[in-house]
Motif scaffolding. Sequence first.
Motif, PDB file in Angstrom:
ATOM      1  N   MET A   1       0.818  -1.100   0.158  1.00  0.00           N
ATOM      2  CA  MET A   1      -0.101   0.047  -0.175  1.00  0.00           C
ATOM      3  C   MET A   1       0.845   1.342  -0.163  1.00  0.00           C
ATOM      4  SD  MET A   1      -3.072  -1.459   2.636  1.00  0.00           S
ATOM      5  CE  MET A   1      -3.785   0.242   2.704  1.00  0.00           C
ATOM      6  N   GLY A   2       2.063   1.310   0.861  1.00  0.00           N
ATOM      7  CA  GLY A   2       2.919   2.365   0.907  1.00  0.00           C
ATOM      8  C   GLY A   2       3.411   2.719  -0.479  1.00  0.00           C
ATOM      9  N   SER A   3       3.938   1.333  -1.071  1.00  0.00           N
ATOM     10  CA  SER A   3       4.753   1.535  -2.302  1.00  0.00           C
ATOM     11  C   SER A   3       3.925   2.133  -3.464  1.00  0.00           C
ATOM     12  CB  SER A   3       5.121   0.219  -2.770  1.00  0.00           C
ATOM     13  OG  SER A   3       6.138  -0.342  -2.023  1.00  0.00           O
ATOM     14  N   GLN A   4       2.429   1.619  -3.383  1.00  0.00           N
ATOM     15  CA  GLN A   4       1.536   1.983  -4.483  1.00  0.00           C
ATOM     16  C   GLN A   4       1.030   3.702  -4.258  1.00  0.00           C
ATOM     17  OE1 GLN A   4      -2.154  -0.209  -4.863  1.00  0.00           O
ATOM     18  NE2 GLN A   4      -1.248  -2.135  -5.052  1.00  0.00           N
ATOM     19  N   ALA A   5       1.072   3.951  -2.971  1.00  0.00           N
ATOM     20  CA  ALA A   5       0.740   5.349  -2.319  1.00  0.00           C
ATOM     21  C   ALA A   5       1.911   6.227  -3.207  1.00  0.00           C
ATOM     22  CB  ALA A   5       0.532   5.639  -1.205  1.00  0.00           C
ATOM     23  N   PHE A   6       3.301   5.809  -2.980  1.00  0.00           N
ATOM     24  CA  PHE A   6       4.397   6.537  -3.559  1.00  0.00           C
ATOM     25  C   PHE A   6       4.165   6.822  -4.853  1.00  0.00           C
ATOM     26  CE2 PHE A   6       8.713   6.863  -4.802  1.00  0.00           C
ATOM     27  CZ  PHE A   6       9.049   7.901  -4.095  1.00  0.00           C
ATOM     28  N   GLU A   7       3.998   5.704  -5.583  1.00  0.00           N
ATOM     29  CA  GLU A   7       3.997   5.638  -7.001  1.00  0.00           C
ATOM     30  C   GLU A   7       2.876   6.401  -7.583  1.00  0.00           C
ATOM     31  OE1 GLU A   7       2.624   2.520 -10.497  1.00  0.00           O
ATOM     32  OE2 GLU A   7       3.844   1.861  -8.668  1.00  0.00           O
ATOM     33  N   TYR A   8       1.899   6.359  -6.853  1.00  0.00           N
ATOM     34  CA  TYR A   8       0.690   7.228  -7.427  1.00  0.00           C
ATOM     35  C   TYR A   8       1.019   8.703  -7.118  1.00  0.00           C
ATOM     36  CZ  TYR A   8      -2.442   3.674  -9.099  1.00  0.00           C
ATOM     37  OH  TYR A   8      -2.969   2.537 -10.045  1.00  0.00           O
ATOM     38  N   SER A   9       1.628   9.107  -6.195  1.00  0.00           N
ATOM     39  CA  SER A   9       1.997  10.551  -5.760  1.00  0.00           C
ATOM     40  C   SER A   9       2.602  11.237  -7.154  1.00  0.00           C
ATOM     41  CB  SER A   9       2.669  10.787  -4.418  1.00  0.00           C
ATOM     42  OG  SER A   9       4.078  10.174  -4.614  1.00  0.00           O
ATOM     43  N   SER A  10       3.617  10.617  -7.586  1.00  0.00           N
ATOM     44  CA  SER A  10       4.342  11.163  -8.754  1.00  0.00           C
ATOM     45  C   SER A  10       3.510  11.348 -10.006  1.00  0.00           C
ATOM     46  CB  SER A  10       5.443  10.503  -8.918  1.00  0.00           C
ATOM     47  OG  SER A  10       5.393   9.025  -9.376  1.00  0.00           O
ATOM     48  N   LYS A  11       2.268  10.592 -10.040  1.00  0.00           N
ATOM     49  CA  LYS A  11       1.314  10.638 -11.385  1.00  0.00           C
ATOM     50  C   LYS A  11       0.627  11.847 -11.406  1.00  0.00           C
ATOM     51  CE  LYS A  11       1.545   5.735 -12.298  1.00  0.00           C
ATOM     52  NZ  LYS A  11       0.858   4.745 -12.637  1.00  0.00           N
TER      53      LYS A  11
END
Length: 97
Positions: A67-77
């Motif tokens: 969940m943390g990885s996905q949140a980080f990934e989506y924060s840059s999109k």
Amino acid sequence: MLKNLLELNKLPTALIVTNDMVAAGIILESKKRRIEIPNNLSIIGFNNDPIAEAMGITTVSLPLKDMGSQAFEYSSKKDITSPIKVSFSLLERNTVQ
């Protein structure tokens, strides 16, 4: 929290609480007040913390690292309107019927 619940005309039959530590606290307080878990009150926590396994608490296991990885990934999109899917599992132990 349990004190407030006991002031209700009718006690709920189940609680889903924010995490396993809260669930553990409710279980310990319930024992002091002679509320039988799960006969009188079922409890489900979240996170599958070590205390959940030690106390036999039914819990929802979440993939927090994913969940943390996905949140980080989506924060840059730029397009953050697409849904994020998260898998989870219910680990049934001794606090539900």
